[in-house]
Design a protein around this motif. Structure first.
Motif, PDB file in Angstrom:
ATOM      1  N   THR A   9     -13.856   6.473   2.085  1.00  0.00           N
ATOM      2  CA  THR A   9     -12.467   6.021   2.038  1.00  0.00           C
ATOM      3  C   THR A   9     -12.007   5.903   3.482  1.00  0.00           C
ATOM      4  O   THR A   9     -12.130   6.854   4.267  1.00  0.00           O
ATOM      5  N   TRP A  10     -11.542   4.714   3.837  1.00  0.00           N
ATOM      6  CA  TRP A  10     -11.116   4.450   5.215  1.00  0.00           C
ATOM      7  C   TRP A  10      -9.666   4.889   5.415  1.00  0.00           C
ATOM      8  O   TRP A  10      -8.871   4.911   4.469  1.00  0.00           O
ATOM      9  N   SER A  11      -9.323   5.185   6.637  1.00  0.00           N
ATOM     10  CA  SER A  11      -7.948   5.568   6.952  1.00  0.00           C
ATOM     11  C   SER A  11      -7.034   4.351   6.779  1.00  0.00           C
ATOM     12  O   SER A  11      -7.470   3.207   6.944  1.00  0.00           O
ATOM     13  N   PRO A  12      -5.775   4.585   6.443  1.00  0.00           N
ATOM     14  CA  PRO A  12      -4.856   3.475   6.196  1.00  0.00           C
ATOM     15  C   PRO A  12      -4.666   2.548   7.396  1.00  0.00           C
ATOM     16  O   PRO A  12      -4.363   1.369   7.225  1.00  0.00           O
ATOM     17  N   GLU A  43     -18.394  -3.102  -0.443  1.00  0.00           N
ATOM     18  CA  GLU A  43     -16.986  -2.745  -0.468  1.00  0.00           C
ATOM     19  C   GLU A  43     -16.507  -2.742  -1.919  1.00  0.00           C
ATOM     20  O   GLU A  43     -17.028  -3.478  -2.757  1.00  0.00           O
ATOM     21  N   ASP A  44     -15.526  -1.899  -2.201  1.00  0.00           N
ATOM     22  CA  ASP A  44     -14.976  -1.816  -3.537  1.00  0.00           C
ATOM     23  C   ASP A  44     -14.426  -3.176  -3.965  1.00  0.00           C
ATOM     24  O   ASP A  44     -13.821  -3.901  -3.169  1.00  0.00           O
ATOM     25  N   ALA A  45     -14.623  -3.518  -5.219  1.00  0.00           N
ATOM     26  CA  ALA A  45     -14.174  -4.807  -5.754  1.00  0.00           C
ATOM     27  C   ALA A  45     -12.673  -4.834  -6.039  1.00  0.00           C
ATOM     28  O   ALA A  45     -12.129  -5.888  -6.358  1.00  0.00           O
ATOM     29  N   GLY A  46     -12.013  -3.704  -5.940  1.00  0.00           N
ATOM     30  CA  GLY A  46     -10.575  -3.667  -6.132  1.00  0.00           C
ATOM     31  C   GLY A  46     -10.123  -3.777  -7.580  1.00  0.00           C
ATOM     32  O   GLY A  46      -8.997  -4.176  -7.851  1.00  0.00           O
ATOM     33  N   LEU A  47     -10.976  -3.395  -8.499  1.00  0.00           N
ATOM     34  CA  LEU A  47     -10.641  -3.523  -9.914  1.00  0.00           C
ATOM     35  C   LEU A  47      -9.803  -2.367 -10.445  1.00  0.00           C
ATOM     36  O   LEU A  47      -9.104  -2.515 -11.443  1.00  0.00           O
ATOM     37  N   THR A  48      -9.898  -1.223  -9.797  1.00  0.00           N
ATOM     38  CA  THR A  48      -9.173  -0.039 -10.233  1.00  0.00           C
ATOM     39  C   THR A  48      -8.477   0.607  -9.046  1.00  0.00           C
ATOM     40  O   THR A  48      -9.117   0.900  -8.035  1.00  0.00           O
ATOM     41  N   GLU A  49      -7.192   0.829  -9.171  1.00  0.00           N
ATOM     42  CA  GLU A  49      -6.429   1.452  -8.094  1.00  0.00           C
ATOM     43  C   GLU A  49      -6.909   2.892  -7.876  1.00  0.00           C
ATOM     44  O   GLU A  49      -7.249   3.598  -8.831  1.00  0.00           O
ATOM     45  N   GLY A  50      -6.937   3.302  -6.644  1.00  0.00           N
ATOM     46  CA  GLY A  50      -7.325   4.665  -6.313  1.00  0.00           C
ATOM     47  C   GLY A  50      -8.793   4.849  -6.002  1.00  0.00           C
ATOM     48  O   GLY A  50      -9.219   5.956  -5.671  1.00  0.00           O
TER      49      GLY A  50
END
Length: 97
Positions: A9-12, A43-50
């Motif tokens: 998890t990358w920093s904001p 990289e995450d596909a962005g399908l699920t928040e969190g």
């Protein structure tokens, strides 16, 4: 066979360019360090928040090959120069596959 799975998890404040450069550096480990039979960095596909931001899955023929990779100066440099500066959290597991 040993499978090494790392979730990042990358920093904001890590911008898209820095994230892309880090993923590219991780993907280059297969050629730059070697010893693994396969490597996937995605990289995450962005399908699920969190979700976490990225995953590395590397397979090694045995535990000794994993240990050589883990201690390799090029691997350690990628961690120090690319991963740690933008890292918020990391989880890892190695298991027999």
């Amino acid at each position: 066979m040993i499978r090494h799975v790392v979730v990042f998890t990358w920093s904001p404040d890590a911008d898209a360019e820095r994230r892309a450069a880090t993923v590219a550096a991780l993907r280059a480990l297969r050629e730059d360090v070697g010893g693994m039979t396969s490597l996937v960095v995605a990289e995450d596909a962005g399908l699920t928040e969190g979700n976490a931001d990225a995953v590395l899955i590397a397979e090694f023929p045995d535990a000794e090959a994993f240990r050589r990779y883990a201690q390799d100066p090029v691997h350690l440099a990628v961690i120090a120069e690319h991963v740690r500066p933008i890292l918020a959290s990391r989880s890892a597991v190695q298991h027999e596959a």
